[in-house]
Design an enzyme around this catalytic site. Structure first.
Site, PDB file in Angstrom:
ATOM      1  N   ASP A 308       3.318  11.443  -0.432  1.00 29.77           N
ATOM      2  CA  ASP A 308       4.093  10.412   0.260  1.00 29.77           C
ATOM      3  C   ASP A 308       4.377  10.794   1.705  1.00 29.77           C
ATOM      4  O   ASP A 308       4.598  11.972   2.020  1.00 29.77           O
ATOM      5  CB  ASP A 308       5.409  10.197  -0.491  1.00 29.77           C
ATOM      6  N   GLU A 361      -0.765   9.168   1.801  1.00 26.13           N
ATOM      7  CA  GLU A 361      -0.207   7.956   2.398  1.00 26.13           C
ATOM      8  C   GLU A 361       0.031   8.296   3.867  1.00 26.13           C
ATOM      9  O   GLU A 361       1.037   8.892   4.233  1.00 26.13           O
ATOM     10  CB  GLU A 361       1.107   7.543   1.730  1.00 26.13           C
TER      11      GLU A 361
END
Length: 629
Positions: A308, A361
């Site tokens: 993330d 990401e």
């Protein structure tokens, strides 16, 4: 399976200090002993004293002191004879700096109390796995030339039972059956690492080695992964090494100093998320994070990590104004320590588990995110294509009459599509915080909204890149996603929603069965434009090609509500082109325009090719046709 380590060796100490130790969970944390009791170890180099407090000693601070390791690593350790599996505990840490004393949860705990309680729990991680077949064959399933259609899931709000959470074992059977029915190859779980605030969706992690106790025990989570594997479904974990919350029982100011985080708020505090940023320059912190990532692959058999907020790690000025950040040693904005950490992480993952995958990401144009570290890349296997997502949604929001002025938004991604190994994400981030659902982003009346979304999905599944769709998107949930409650499953009884659901299932079946749609996702040799510049009609057409000699596919999208009859498109081969997907088919809720199952190519030149097909393009639709000699 519990570690046989009792004390760290010289090699362990060296790797810990170097920042490359990948199995700290064997050394730190709580490990039950065969003869009874448990061994405890915690890193707290600036502590004056450390003791274990828990259920067995009535949380008395002096009953079970730990001793500092003589090797100078800052690790405190000891055995507690009365500690037992299932009991709660914390470390009572008295800092050598001032009068600071605090009770901290174990950073390497394998289990925690269900929130809102915050203590760690003593547990063992034995489990009899039944996924040997999957583990032996998963390499080709996770390879870059394999079909990867990912269903992103938030476990607390996918389904519920009488308003209550499903546990991991209930979830296992319901989720596996549904994912197989829908044809997805993988699920991606939003963070299950323990987190005190449910509303953070798991992104404010305190337990980097513990699955959240909201849904059951570690063995229950193992059962979920095991069952998905036995049903032929891969499992990816959303993992958050970018920041952590400031809750008192967590990692922040752990031993009276900024141990895990930077002390200077210009480096150590995240202004957008009100959380702390790891100090990637500290080797012990890198060892902690690398060990966490490997832990989930080693002990929970996960097939990969979606990392993330990588962009927030790479840039020192991320979400900061001038003067609010500290340049690197060269005067630049790049976080050199974070780059080194990410490369170390990816080297470790692919060294120990070459049959898994890491996915970044990353929302900027940072180069070589998904290139090997020996090519000066970050070493990820894949990267989310955030640019494609933003452009496509911006295009689809336009009234079709205006789309000819935004034609480039659907073609621009092919200018850079093969610079990285891209995943096309329509994730949870696009259906929260007032953004509305995917269906409600589409213009027009209800019929046109469904037709637009069906056309988008057809375009997405034909486009180069792996696929990711957040739960609820597959049946067109109307309301924006919320973590409270479950998805709007009841709308699946309505024809438009049910038709969209059928389409996604069929897209997945075609995608998995057609090598041209997945074998060459990351090279220009697998893609060829046929019509990229027909702005007046908002038509897009391209070819997808396989590497094994399988038939090529022709994808055509008509992004206006005007049917186009006798539309001529050049094709590379004569013969029959069979219609595999027509998003306007009646079974998907469409109007039923089409080509009666296929068309014959004729020796008529078009688009620089000697053969062409004359086809009917339904309104707001995507067609996928396969060449049949």
């Amino acid at each position: 399976m519990q570690s046989n380590h009792s004390l760290q060796s010289e090699r362990d100490a060296y790797l810990f200090r170097e920042g490359t130790h990948s199995r700290l969970y064997d050394l730190l944390g709580c490990h039950p002993l065969e003869e009874g009791g448990a061994r405890f170890a915690v890193w707290a180099p600036n502590a004056e004293s450390v003791s274990v407090v828990g259920d067995w000693n009535y949380w008395s601070g002096d009953a079970d002191p730990l001793a500092p390791s003589p090797d100078g690593t800052g690790i405190w350790q000891g055995q507690v004879s009365h500690a037992a599996i299932g009991q709660a505990y914390k470390y009572r840490i008295r800092s050598r700096h001032g009068s600071y004393t605090v009770d901290k949860a174990d950073p390497v705990a394998f289990s925690a109390e269900p929130p809102p309680a915050t203590a760690s729990r003593i547990c063992e991680l034995s489990y009899e796995w039944g996924d040997a077949e999957w583990m032996a064959t998963r390499g080709p399933r996770n390879a870059l030339d394999a079909p990867m259609s990912v269903y992103e899931v938030h476990l607390g709000s996918w389904r519920r039972r009488d308003g209550l959470f499903l546990d991991y074992r209930e979830m296992a059977h319901q989720l596996a059956a549904y994912v197989n029915e829908m044809g997805f190859t993988h699920v991606e779980l939003m963070p299950v690492t323990e987190h005190p605030f449910y509303g953070s969706w798991g992104y404010q992690t305190t337990g980097y080695f513990a699955p959240t106790a909201r849904f059951g025990s570690p063995q229950d989570f193992m059962y979920l992964v095991d069952h998905l594997h036995q049903q032929g479904i891969g499992v990816l974990l959303d993992w958050v090494p970018s920041h952590f919350p400031t809750d008192e029982h967590g990692l922040g100011y752990f031993d009276g100093t900024h141990l895990y985080e930077h002390a200077d708020p210009r480096q150590g505090f995240h202004p957008e998320w009100n959380s702390s940023i790891f100090n990637y320059g500290r080797p012990e912190v890198r060892s902690f994070l690398v060990s966490s990532g490997l832990f989930w692959l080693n002990l929970y058999h996960l097939d990969g990590l979606r990392v993330d907020a990588v962009a927030s790690m790479l840039y020192l000025d991320y979400a900061r104004e001038h003067g609010e950040w500290i340049p690197n040693r060269h005067g630049g904005r790049e976080n050199l320590e974070a780059i080194d950490f990410l490369q170390t992480l990816n080297r470790a993952v692919y060294r120990e588990h070459p049959d898994t995958i890491t996915v970044a990401e990353e929302s900027t144009a940072w180069p070589r995110v998904s290139r090997p570290t020996d090519m000066d890349g970050l070493g990820f296997g894949e990267k989310w294509n955030m640019g494609w997502m933003h452009d496509v949604l911006a295009y689809m929001k336009q009234d079709p009459v205006h789309r000819k002025y935004h034609h480039h938004k659907l073609t621009f991604a092919l200018m850079y599509a093969f610079h990285e190994n891209f995943v096309l994400p329509l994730s949870h981030d696009e259906v929260v915080h007032g953004k509305g659902s995917l269906l409600n982003k589409m213009p027009g009346d209800a019929w046109q909204q469904f037709a637009n979304l069906r056309a988008l999905y057809g375009f997405m599944w034909a486009h180069p890149g792996k696929k990711l769709l957040f739960m609820g998107g597959e049946f067109g949930q109307r309301r924006e996603w919320t973590h409270d409650g479950e998805l709007e499953w009841w709308v699946c009884e309505q024809e438009g929603h049910r038709g969209l659901q059928r389409l996604v299932a069929q897209l997945n079946r075609v995608y998995r069965g057609a090598p041209a749609l997945h074998q060459v996702d990351f090279s220009s040799s697998g893609f060829e434009w046929v019509a990229a510049d027909d702005t007046d009609t908002s038509v897009f057409a391209f070819l997808r090609k396989a590497s094994d000699g399988s038939p090529p596919l022709l994808a055509v999208s008509n992004m206006t509500p005007v049917p186009r009859t006798n539309y001529l498109l050049g094709v590379p081969l004569g013969g029959h082109w069979r219609e595999l997907i027509n998003t306007d088919a009646a079974e998907f809720g469409g109007a039923g325009w089409g080509n009666f199952g296929g068309v014959e190519a004729a020796p008529v030149r078009s688009h620089g090719r000697r053969q062409s097909v004359c086809i009917t393009l339904p309104p707001l639709s995507t067609l996928i046709l396969e060449h049949r000699p």
